[in-house]
Design an enzyme around this catalytic site. Structure first.
Site, PDB file in Angstrom:
ATOM      1  N   ARG A 237      16.868  11.553  22.200  1.00  0.00           N
ATOM      2  CA  ARG A 237      16.235  12.309  23.278  1.00  0.00           C
ATOM      3  C   ARG A 237      16.722  13.762  23.323  1.00  0.00           C
ATOM      4  NH1 ARG A 237      14.964  11.535  29.125  1.00  0.00           N
ATOM      5  NH2 ARG A 237      16.228  12.930  30.370  1.00  0.00           N
ATOM      6  N   ARG A 257      17.994  18.935  31.415  1.00  0.00           N
ATOM      7  CA  ARG A 257      18.974  18.954  32.502  1.00  0.00           C
ATOM      8  C   ARG A 257      19.806  20.232  32.408  1.00  0.00           C
ATOM      9  NH1 ARG A 257      16.066  15.372  33.192  1.00  0.00           N
ATOM     10  NH2 ARG A 257      16.450  13.206  33.821  1.00  0.00           N
ATOM     11  N   TYR A 362      12.327  10.342  39.901  1.00  0.00           N
ATOM     12  CA  TYR A 362      13.744  10.130  40.181  1.00  0.00           C
ATOM     13  C   TYR A 362      14.363  11.489  40.460  1.00  0.00           C
ATOM     14  CZ  TYR A 362      18.590   8.703  39.482  1.00  0.00           C
ATOM     15  OH  TYR A 362      19.916   8.456  39.650  1.00  0.00           O
ATOM     16  N   GLU A 384       3.897  13.550  32.330  1.00  0.00           N
ATOM     17  CA  GLU A 384       4.405  12.367  31.620  1.00  0.00           C
ATOM     18  C   GLU A 384       3.176  11.638  31.083  1.00  0.00           C
ATOM     19  OE1 GLU A 384       7.527  11.464  31.097  1.00  0.00           O
ATOM     20  OE2 GLU A 384       8.659  12.675  32.536  1.00  0.00           O
TER      21      GLU A 384
HETATM   22 ZN   LIG Z   1      11.002  13.755  28.571  1.00  0.00          ZN
END
Ligand SMILES: [Zn+2]
Ligand SMILES: *[C@@H]1O[C@H](CO)[C@@H](O)[C@H](O)[C@H]1NC(C)=O
Ligand SMILES: *[C@@H]1O[C@H](CO)[C@@H](O)[C@H](O)[C@H]1NC(C)=O
Ligand SMILES: *[C@@H]1O[C@H](CO)[C@@H](O)[C@H](O)[C@H]1NC(C)=O
Length: 438
Positions: A237, A257, A362, A384
């Site tokens: 990822r 992030r 989330y 998404e």
């Molecule tokens: Zn992603």
């Protein structure tokens, strides 16, 4: 001859290794009764190296991918908290082999193209896409340019296209940016940006979208991770930053992030975690590159779409649950995009859901689209795309070659619906300003 044999052997070994690392992994289905249970199981990714494929919510099962070494710890927590779980698959290797076979067969089929361009039969590697972007700028120099934004951690050139009939010189046009593959394993997102390029450069059916907008399209935002997901670890990822731990026992920063927005507040500081946020905001070349593109155009950046998978969602800021000041507008345009996709989607796929990150997916920090929302885009989204076999399928990130062209086509329907609204808003604002000046 010897060389060929040698290369064949090597690639055979590489394929074995690529699957062996997932030997003994299990994909769990998690059903939570309430928010407390959801918080507990989703929060685990910050403490132990589990890989959450879908965050659980009351009413929506989660998917968690767990290695043999972590399994007991994971099950202890889940069982102690009385959380319901079941095994989706303990033979991921079979799914991986199926994907590989199907993609290879699709690549052989290769439909003939009547014009120049990349096919939508299979998922193209970095080098193919990289050469394609350059070729586009050579063939269509009057409105397409290719830019090298800088190098990835491992030194790959990160290229993006600028599509503009006025070479970005007409400041009364909005700038719109599209991007995919910030997360390496989300292969199905690549055809979405490639399809947009196809419709804006090669097979133009909606002239207004080309004439009235300055486009920036970045198809492979995380090339090192992307290539690694092809050669060594299908479910990779992050990027490939190393040197943070002795012996490189854990590698990679989660680029989504790492943006400077509530940075580090709700992500992992553990290098081994899949959501490791890095040593500081914008510590990674891949995220700094996106920041610099955005800052260069922030004065007329109207819209930004960062395309991920999976889950059939359109998400907007902010990741901590606060709403952006134009939350209502974000929602209205988001719904328009979702409805446009739902009208043409495959019937067995779920409808898109639209909403704030924290409410629909989330809570987390450091998202690219949150940072871009603050840095100047009026409308900033994370898509998404749908998963391979519906919401509960075991193959969330794996690609069904039959879905590749559909993923491109349906996502483009959504993008168009959003872009038309964004462009109208932009031109209305310009007209209002002119009226005041007059
Ligand atoms: Zn992603
Ligand atoms: C700049 O773009 C606007 C909107 O598309 C157009 O009306 C105008 O004619 C353009 N100006 C030039 C010099 O191309
Ligand atoms: C981080 O989260 C805490 C608790 O939700 C909040 O009080 C704080 O303001 C946040 N800090 C930043 C920088 O967002
Ligand atoms: C992250 O978000 C969750 C859910 O809102 C919250 O419970 C947790 O305290 C947050 N973590 C930090 C470090 O702020």
């Amino acid at each position: 001859m010897y060389n060929t044999v040698f290369v064949l052997c090597l690639s055979f070994l590489a394929v074995l290794a690529k699957y062996e690392i997932y030997e003994g992994h299990t994909l769990y289905n998690i059903v939570v009764k309430d928010v407390e249970q959801a918080k507990l199981v989703n929060g685990l990714e910050k403490q132990i190296p589990i890989d959450i494929w879908m965050y659980a919510m009351p009413g929506r099962p989660g998917q968690v991918f767990v290695s043999k070494e972590t399994e007991q710890k994971f099950l202890d927590v889940v069982e102690n908290a009385d959380i319901e779980y079941s095994i989706l698959t303990d033979n991921i290797r079979e799914s991986l082999e199926l994907e590989k076979e199907r993609l290879a067969a699709a690549a052989k089929r290769k439909s003939e193209r009547s014009s120049f361009g990349l096919d939508f039969d299979t998922i193209h590697r970095y080098e193919v896409v990289d050469a394609y972007l350059t070729e586009l700028s050579i063939r269509f120099p009057h409105f397409v340019t290719v830019e090298s934004a800088g190098n990835s951690f491992e030194g790959r050139d990160i290229k993006y296209l600028k599509i503009s009939t006025t070479h970005f010189q007409n400041n009364t046009k909005p700038v719109i940016m599209l991007q995919s593959l910030l997360h390496a394993r989300e292969w199905i997102t690549l055809p979405a940006t490639l399809y947009a390029i196809e419709k804006l450069v090669i097979d133009i059916t909606e002239r207004d979208l080309v004439d009235n907008i300055d486009w920036i399209i970045l198809p492979i935002a995380n090339p090192d991770g992307y290539e690694w997901s092809h050669t060594d670890a299908r479910f990779w990822r992050k990027n490939r930053r190393n040197g943070l731990l002795p012996g490189d026992s854990c590698v990679g920063v989660d680029p989504n992030r790492n943006f400077d927005v509530f940075w580090g507040n709700n992500s992992s500081d553990d290098v081994c975690s899949n959501t490791f946020h890095g040593t500081s905001a914008f510590s990674e070349p891949e995220t700094a590159i996106i920041r610099d593109i955005i800052l260069e155009h922030s004065d007329r950046l109207e819209m930004y779409m960062d395309i991920h998978s999976h889950g059939s969602m359109i998400l907007y800021g902010f990741g901590n649950g606060e709403l952006a000041p134009n939350g209502l507008e974000l929602h209205v345009v988001g719904v328009a995009m979702a409805q446009a996709i739902d009208q043409v989607k495959w019937v067995e796929k779920p409808n898109y859901r639209v909403g704030n990150f924290a409410a629909v997916l989330y809570p987390a920090s450091g998202f690219s689209s949150d940072w871009v929302q603050i840095a100047g885009a009026t409308l900033s989204y994370t898509y998404e795309l749908p998963s391979y076999r519906g919401q509960s399928g075991v193959n969330g990130f794996l690609v069904d070659p039959d879905f590749i062209v559909q993923a491109g086509y349906e996502t483009w329907e959504g993008i168009k619906a959003g872009v038309r609204q964004a462009t109208n808003k932009f031109y209305n604002r310009v007209a209002e300003k002119e009226a005041i000046l007059r």
